[in-house]
Structure formats: C-alpha cells, structure tokens
Scaffold this motif. Structure first.
Motif, PDB file in Angstrom:
ATOM      1  N   VAL A   1       0.847  -1.190   0.000  1.00  0.00           N
ATOM      2  CA  VAL A   1       0.000   0.000   0.000  1.00  0.00           C
ATOM      3  C   VAL A   1       0.885   1.244   0.000  1.00  0.00           C
ATOM      4  N   ARG A   2       0.575   2.185  -0.901  1.00  0.00           N
ATOM      5  CA  ARG A   2       1.295   3.454  -0.983  1.00  0.00           C
ATOM      6  C   ARG A   2       0.245   4.570  -0.967  1.00  0.00           C
ATOM      7  N   ILE A   3       0.229   5.358   0.114  1.00  0.00           N
ATOM      8  CA  ILE A   3      -0.818   6.356   0.333  1.00  0.00           C
ATOM      9  C   ILE A   3      -0.280   7.764   0.115  1.00  0.00           C
TER      10      ILE A   3
ATOM     11  N   GLU B   1       4.296   4.169   7.659  1.00  0.00           N
ATOM     12  CA  GLU B   1       5.244   3.563   6.720  1.00  0.00           C
ATOM     13  C   GLU B   1       4.654   3.408   5.324  1.00  0.00           C
ATOM     14  N   GLN B   2       3.328   3.427   5.220  1.00  0.00           N
ATOM     15  CA  GLN B   2       2.679   3.331   3.916  1.00  0.00           C
ATOM     16  C   GLN B   2       2.398   4.713   3.306  1.00  0.00           C
ATOM     17  N   LEU B   3       2.637   5.779   4.073  1.00  0.00           N
ATOM     18  CA  LEU B   3       2.396   7.137   3.593  1.00  0.00           C
ATOM     19  C   LEU B   3       3.593   7.596   2.763  1.00  0.00           C
TER      20      LEU B   3
ATOM     21  N   LEU C   1      -0.168   3.701  10.027  1.00  0.00           N
ATOM     22  CA  LEU C   1       0.110   3.534   8.604  1.00  0.00           C
ATOM     23  C   LEU C   1       1.198   4.474   8.091  1.00  0.00           C
TER      24      LEU C   1
ATOM     25  N   VAL D   1      -4.006   8.897   9.258  1.00  0.00           N
ATOM     26  CA  VAL D   1      -3.253   7.784   8.676  1.00  0.00           C
ATOM     27  C   VAL D   1      -2.117   7.372   9.603  1.00  0.00           C
ATOM     28  N   CYS D   2      -1.408   8.355  10.127  1.00  0.00           N
ATOM     29  CA  CYS D   2      -0.290   8.053  11.032  1.00  0.00           C
ATOM     30  C   CYS D   2      -0.785   7.449  12.339  1.00  0.00           C
TER      31      CYS D   2
ATOM     32  N   PHE E   1      -7.595  -0.224   4.934  1.00  0.00           N
ATOM     33  CA  PHE E   1      -6.170  -0.413   5.215  1.00  0.00           C
ATOM     34  C   PHE E   1      -5.898  -1.506   6.253  1.00  0.00           C
ATOM     35  N   ARG E   2      -6.942  -2.283   6.566  1.00  0.00           N
ATOM     36  CA  ARG E   2      -6.812  -3.451   7.439  1.00  0.00           C
ATOM     37  C   ARG E   2      -6.199  -3.094   8.806  1.00  0.00           C
ATOM     38  N   CYS E   3      -6.731  -2.050   9.415  1.00  0.00           N
ATOM     39  CA  CYS E   3      -6.281  -1.651  10.760  1.00  0.00           C
ATOM     40  C   CYS E   3      -7.506  -1.423  11.643  1.00  0.00           C
TER      41      CYS E   3
END
Length: 283
Positions: A29-31, A49-51, A47, A42-43, A134-136
């Motif tokens: 995933v790349r956001i 690391e995906q941002l 997430l 997001v943080c 994002f499965r969180c």
C-alpha cells in the motif's frame, strides 16, 4: 454508529463520500494524502510507513512527516510529483481539494478515497472506512471508543450550561465566518455553542459589523487558522462587535479524523472555563 460496529460489522460495505465502494487493500500500500487532518489520522492508525506523499499543510505529527515528500498544497497539487510516487491510494476531501485536480489524479491513481465529514459523529464512519480499507480495524476501534467518550463529555457540558450564540471568525480583511453546515459549526454545537450568522447561501460568509444579528452574539471566537488571529486582535474585534472576544485553537475546532476527540475535549474545557470566569481569553 455504535463503537461496537467498528469492531464487528466487517461485512458492511466500505463506501466513501461519493458512494464509491472500496475493497480492503491487498499487497503493498502506498498512500498519498491531500488532507492535513487525514494525514494525521493515517499516522495514528499505524500507517505512517505506507504514507508516501502529503501536502505542505500536512504538519502533524511533525517528527513523522519530516521525511514524507510534499506534493504541493491542498488546492495546488503537483500532479507530476504524485505520479512519480506511484500511490495505490489517494485520500481527498470535498471541501479541501479541487475537484478538477482530483479527477485528473484519479486517471492514474487506482484508488481514490473521497471524504466529507460534516459533524463529529461522521468520524465513526471515517474510522471504519479507513480501518477496513487499510486493514487496521483494531486501531480504528480504539479511536472510535475515544471519540464516543469525548462526545459524551461534550454533550454533558452542553446540557449543563445555557446555549450561547457565537461568531467564529476565520479571516480578517475581509472579516469572514462559517456557515452552520460546516464541520466547525457542528463541532461547536456539540458543546452548546450555536454559530451565527444564519446564512445558508454562503459557506464562508463575509461579516458586516452593522448587521442586526450581531446583537444576538454572546461571544466572538478568533481562530488560529486559516488566518492567524492573535492577542493584538482581541481588543479590535471586541470594539467592532461590542462582545467579548476569545482566541481559539482552530485545529481543535476544525480538524476531523483522529484529532476529533481531543478537539471535543478542548472545546468542552473551554466552554466550562468561559462559563466560570464570564469572560476569559484562552489561546
């Protein structure tokens, strides 16, 4: 939405503000986020690391975002920069981002998530949407529980104190305020502050200090954003309005996402403080 639904209603469809159905992400995933408050969300969902991209206005959490590339502003996104980052997901907002830019970005970003929270309670669905995509889900459920607690405190103070009509200023020269259907207004309403003016035609109306409705205002709030009001403006606004003027943290009143609970607690404390001292000027 009940907090339990965040945890257990995993079969419910994941639908954004435009009615688009989203699926849980598979693979890397790349956001890229074009919304400051949602970059923070997001943080806080774990997430970071995906941002891979954010706007220059995305400043929280500061330490985390220092290494995340900027893609321009919320209104002037650099399309070539976003393209080079090859995001799988783009996060945008109806009010904060230009439709034309989002449509062009959608031509090469596979998943565009459009948001439009208009009241604090809308954050429950926002958490569920992001948690599912994002499965969180566990992190989203924790935010939902915290928000439910903050809303209960806000409603309690609103019930305990008489309602007040307030003017919330976001700009100077020209003086500008907010409409009642904005997220800021509904968040203030949660603690018992009803905003004026009643102007359904304009989302951010200009203020005429000679207008008759000014007499109904109990207090004027001077926001820290987008215009950065400061101590030097308090006397000026008090003289123009004939009402007490109070500085207010604009991020706490306007940022949805993971800051919603902290914002409600801030406003709840401010409501109590101003009721106790009868005046008060809180930065």
């Amino acid at each position: 939405m009940k907090v339990s639904e965040i945890q257990h209603d995993s079969a419910a469809p994941l639908i954004d503000a435009l009615g688009v159905h989203h699926r849980p992400a598979d693979g890397a995933v790349r956001i890229v986020s074009l919304v400051p408050s949602l970059t923070e969300l997001v943080c806080d969902l774990g997430l970071a690391e995906q941002l891979v991209g954010r706007t220059g206005f995305c400043i929280h959490p500061r330490a985390t975002l220092k290494s995340i590339p900027k893609v321009g502003g919320t209104k002037d996104v650099k399309l070539d920069v976003v393209r080079a980052l090859a995001p799988t997901h783009l996060i945008v907002n109806v009010d904060e981002n230009r439709r034309e830019a989002v449509e062009e970005l959608a031509s090469f970003v596979p998943n565009v998530i459009v948001t439009h929270p208009c009241r604090p309670e809308d954050n429950f669905e926002l958490y569920r949407l992001f948690g599912g995509v994002f499965r969180c889900e566990d992190a989203a459920a924790r935010l939902a529980a915290d928000l439910a607690d903050a809303l209960a405190g806000a409603h309690a103070v609103a019930a305990a104190l008489p309602p007040e009509r307030v003017l919330y200023l976001i700009w100077r020269a020209p003086w500008m305020s907010i409409a009642r259907d904005t997220y800021i207004s509904t968040t203030l309403r949660a603690v018992g502050w009803e905003t004026l003016p009643e102007d359904p035609a304009r989302r951010y109306p200009e203020i005429d200090w000679r207008a008759s409705w000014i007499a109904e205002v109990a207090r004027v709030f001077l926001s820290s954003e987008p215009y950065r009001f400061g101590e030097q403006h308090i006397d000026e606004v008090a003289q123009l309005s004939g009402r007490p003027a109070t500085l207010i943290d604009g991020e706490m009143a306007s940022w949805y996402g993971s800051r919603a609970a902290a914002g409600l607690r801030y406003l709840t404390a401010l409501r109590r403080s101003l009721a106790e001292d009868g005046m008060g000027c809180v930065a």
